[in-house]
Design a protein around this motif. Structure first.
Motif, PDB file in Angstrom:
ATOM      1  N   PRO A   1       0.823  -1.229   0.055  1.00 19.84           N
ATOM      2  CA  PRO A   1      -0.048  -0.044   0.066  1.00 19.84           C
ATOM      3  C   PRO A   1       0.805   0.931   0.109  1.00 19.84           C
ATOM      4  O   PRO A   1       0.271   2.321  -0.337  1.00 19.84           O
ATOM      5  CB  PRO A   1      -1.054  -0.122   1.236  1.00 19.84           C
ATOM      6  N   ASP A   2       2.136   1.265   0.541  1.00 18.65           N
ATOM      7  CA  ASP A   2       2.862   2.132   0.487  1.00 18.65           C
ATOM      8  C   ASP A   2       4.088   2.403  -0.477  1.00 18.65           C
ATOM      9  O   ASP A   2       4.867   3.252  -0.384  1.00 18.65           O
ATOM     10  CB  ASP A   2       3.510   2.566   2.080  1.00 18.65           C
ATOM     11  N   ALA A   3       3.975   1.425  -1.342  1.00 16.51           N
ATOM     12  CA  ALA A   3       5.202   1.012  -2.502  1.00 16.51           C
ATOM     13  C   ALA A   3       4.792   1.974  -3.614  1.00 16.51           C
ATOM     14  O   ALA A   3       3.919   2.050  -4.256  1.00 16.51           O
ATOM     15  CB  ALA A   3       5.273  -0.286  -2.631  1.00 16.51           C
ATOM     16  N   HIS A   4       6.091   2.342  -4.347  1.00 20.14           N
ATOM     17  CA  HIS A   4       5.904   2.776  -5.887  1.00 20.14           C
ATOM     18  C   HIS A   4       6.380   1.738  -6.637  1.00 20.14           C
ATOM     19  O   HIS A   4       5.688   1.714  -7.585  1.00 20.14           O
ATOM     20  CB  HIS A   4       7.069   3.800  -5.808  1.00 20.14           C
ATOM     21  N   GLN A   5       6.866   0.677  -6.271  1.00 22.50           N
ATOM     22  CA  GLN A   5       7.370  -0.518  -7.115  1.00 22.50           C
ATOM     23  C   GLN A   5       5.888  -1.396  -7.491  1.00 22.50           C
ATOM     24  O   GLN A   5       5.087  -1.565  -6.531  1.00 22.50           O
ATOM     25  CB  GLN A   5       8.274  -1.518  -6.615  1.00 22.50           C
ATOM     26  N   HIS A   6       5.772  -1.714  -8.619  1.00 21.74           N
ATOM     27  CA  HIS A   6       4.479  -2.148  -9.132  1.00 21.74           C
ATOM     28  C   HIS A   6       4.516  -3.852  -8.587  1.00 21.74           C
ATOM     29  O   HIS A   6       5.432  -4.526  -9.073  1.00 21.74           O
ATOM     30  CB  HIS A   6       4.349  -2.183 -10.813  1.00 21.74           C
ATOM     31  N   MET A   7       3.701  -4.226  -7.736  1.00 20.77           N
ATOM     32  CA  MET A   7       3.533  -5.375  -7.087  1.00 20.77           C
ATOM     33  C   MET A   7       3.238  -6.725  -7.968  1.00 20.77           C
ATOM     34  O   MET A   7       3.349  -7.924  -7.830  1.00 20.77           O
ATOM     35  CB  MET A   7       2.816  -5.414  -5.706  1.00 20.77           C
ATOM     36  N   ARG A   8       2.686  -6.188  -9.295  1.00 20.14           N
ATOM     37  CA  ARG A   8       2.239  -7.313 -10.188  1.00 20.14           C
ATOM     38  C   ARG A   8       3.330  -8.267 -10.557  1.00 20.14           C
ATOM     39  O   ARG A   8       3.183  -9.437 -10.729  1.00 20.14           O
ATOM     40  CB  ARG A   8       1.447  -6.819 -11.434  1.00 20.14           C
ATOM     41  N   ARG A   9       4.605  -7.624 -10.569  1.00 18.96           N
ATOM     42  CA  ARG A   9       5.779  -8.407 -11.087  1.00 18.96           C
ATOM     43  C   ARG A   9       6.182  -9.416 -10.026  1.00 18.96           C
ATOM     44  O   ARG A   9       6.966 -10.244 -10.371  1.00 18.96           O
ATOM     45  CB  ARG A   9       6.684  -7.669 -11.549  1.00 18.96           C
ATOM     46  N   LEU A  10       5.758  -9.191  -8.903  1.00 17.46           N
ATOM     47  CA  LEU A  10       6.273  -9.856  -7.658  1.00 17.46           C
ATOM     48  C   LEU A  10       5.389 -11.208  -7.176  1.00 17.46           C
ATOM     49  O   LEU A  10       4.196 -11.216  -7.175  1.00 17.46           O
ATOM     50  CB  LEU A  10       6.442  -8.974  -6.558  1.00 17.46           C
ATOM     51  N   SER A  11       6.406 -12.196  -6.592  1.00 20.46           N
ATOM     52  CA  SER A  11       5.672 -13.236  -6.161  1.00 20.46           C
ATOM     53  C   SER A  11       5.024 -13.013  -4.834  1.00 20.46           C
ATOM     54  O   SER A  11       5.633 -12.039  -4.033  1.00 20.46           O
ATOM     55  CB  SER A  11       6.576 -14.394  -5.831  1.00 20.46           C
ATOM     56  N   HIS A  12       4.138 -13.617  -4.334  1.00 24.11           N
ATOM     57  CA  HIS A  12       3.739 -13.542  -2.870  1.00 24.11           C
ATOM     58  C   HIS A  12       4.765 -14.353  -2.257  1.00 24.11           C
ATOM     59  O   HIS A  12       5.416 -15.315  -2.754  1.00 24.11           O
ATOM     60  CB  HIS A  12       2.266 -14.252  -2.675  1.00 24.11           C
ATOM     61  N   LEU A  13       4.698 -13.998  -0.779  1.00 27.78           N
ATOM     62  CA  LEU A  13       5.715 -14.643   0.020  1.00 27.78           C
ATOM     63  C   LEU A  13       4.673 -15.301   1.277  1.00 27.78           C
ATOM     64  O   LEU A  13       4.241 -14.662   1.899  1.00 27.78           O
ATOM     65  CB  LEU A  13       6.792 -14.060   0.513  1.00 27.78           C
ATOM     66  N   VAL A  14       5.001 -16.551   1.263  1.00 24.77           N
ATOM     67  CA  VAL A  14       4.532 -17.213   2.464  1.00 24.77           C
ATOM     68  C   VAL A  14       5.407 -18.182   3.362  1.00 24.77           C
ATOM     69  O   VAL A  14       6.175 -18.745   2.641  1.00 24.77           O
ATOM     70  CB  VAL A  14       3.280 -18.314   2.016  1.00 24.77           C
ATOM     71  N   TYR A  15       5.473 -17.869   4.685  1.00 29.77           N
ATOM     72  CA  TYR A  15       6.200 -18.774   5.349  1.00 29.77           C
ATOM     73  C   TYR A  15       5.490 -19.601   6.218  1.00 29.77           C
ATOM     74  O   TYR A  15       4.360 -19.359   6.538  1.00 29.77           O
ATOM     75  CB  TYR A  15       6.950 -17.817   6.508  1.00 29.77           C
ATOM     76  N   ALA A  16       5.722 -20.716   6.401  1.00 28.20           N
ATOM     77  CA  ALA A  16       5.157 -21.970   7.071  1.00 28.20           C
ATOM     78  C   ALA A  16       6.042 -22.880   7.902  1.00 28.20           C
ATOM     79  O   ALA A  16       7.227 -22.804   7.785  1.00 28.20           O
ATOM     80  CB  ALA A  16       4.479 -22.910   5.971  1.00 28.20           C
TER      81      ALA A  16
END
Length: 246
Positions: A97-112
């Motif tokens: 929500p505060d980023a300038h970088q477009h998040m469409r290019r990025l993977s989600h990150l999940v820790y388990a």
């Protein structure tokens, strides 16, 4: 509620949002200069309205629909919650929500939890997500049109102040730094530095952030950004500092 009560609840809600969606009763009471019982009462009212969730005794988090997550990140958290997986969303999704970088290019990150890795991977893939284990993700190129999740094992999430299925923004920032430094997820160091400054300006728990970064071996990055202690030959550390001071 009476107007005065409604105003108190709004102040508590806004402070919780300012802190990235996760805070203790003591955190909020100190920031607002009110008694803990006042904050606790308002949080319980907000919980009754489905706006916040009590994740542990005295620790509250905004419900996922109030965290400012993208639609795809919201769906991912819903999958984790519905399947009751010992896993949580972290990384750039919480900072976007505060980023300038477009998040469409990025993977989600999940820790388990390590014992939950296979079940988490199965459930995510069953919901049409491409899952990459973090250990191999740096060498894999996936088209931008494909929605991916990078999955990493991490035991004992409560040790890192994770209650539920969404990390705090402080943890999310360190995890984003970790995966960026390992070339697992492509986030520019300048952007990470800028996002860290936003966290600091909003009253982030820097004691936790520094301690967690130290545990993962990234204390030098945090010092570089916040204090300017950067070797002359380190482009990454200089970029972190530049983003932080921009």
């Amino acid at each position: 509620m009476a107007p005065a009560q409604r105003t108190e609840a709004e102040r508590v809600y806004e402070e919780l949002r300012r802190r990235g969606g996760t805070a203790t009763v003591a955190d909020i009471a100190s920031a607002l200069g009110v008694h803990r019982n006042t904050v606790r009462r308002q949080l319980q009212q907000l919980a009754g309205d489905g706006i916040v969730v009590e994740r542990a005794r005295g620790k509250y988090q905004l419900a996922r629909q109030h965290l400012g997550l993208s639609r795809s990140a919201m769906k991912l958290v819903e999958i984790l919650e519905t399947a009751r997986l010992a896993a949580h969303l972290t990384g750039f999704d919480l900072l976007a929500p505060d980023a300038h970088q477009h998040m469409r290019r990025l993977s989600h990150l999940v820790y388990a939890e390590p014992l939950a890795l296979e079940s988490t991977e199965f459930e995510l893939e069953a919901n049409d997500l491409v899952v990459l284990r973090a250990e191999i993700a740096a060498g894999v190129r996936v088209p931008e049109s494909v929605e991916t999740v990078v999955l990493r094992g991490q035991p004992d999430p409560e040790r890192y102040s994770v209650y539920g299925h969404v990390a705090s923004r402080e943890k999310a920032w360190v995890d984003a730094l970790r995966e960026s430094s390992r070339r697992v997820i492509n986030i520019e160091p300048f952007e990470l530095g800028r996002l860290l400054r936003i966290l600091v300006d909003r009253g982030a728990d820097m004691r936790f952030l520094r301690r967690y970064a130290t545990q993962l071996g990234y204390a030098d990055r945090v010092r570089a950004a916040t204090e300017g202690t950067t070797p002359d030959d380190s482009r990454e550390l200089h970029a972190l500092r530049a983003g932080y001071t921009a």
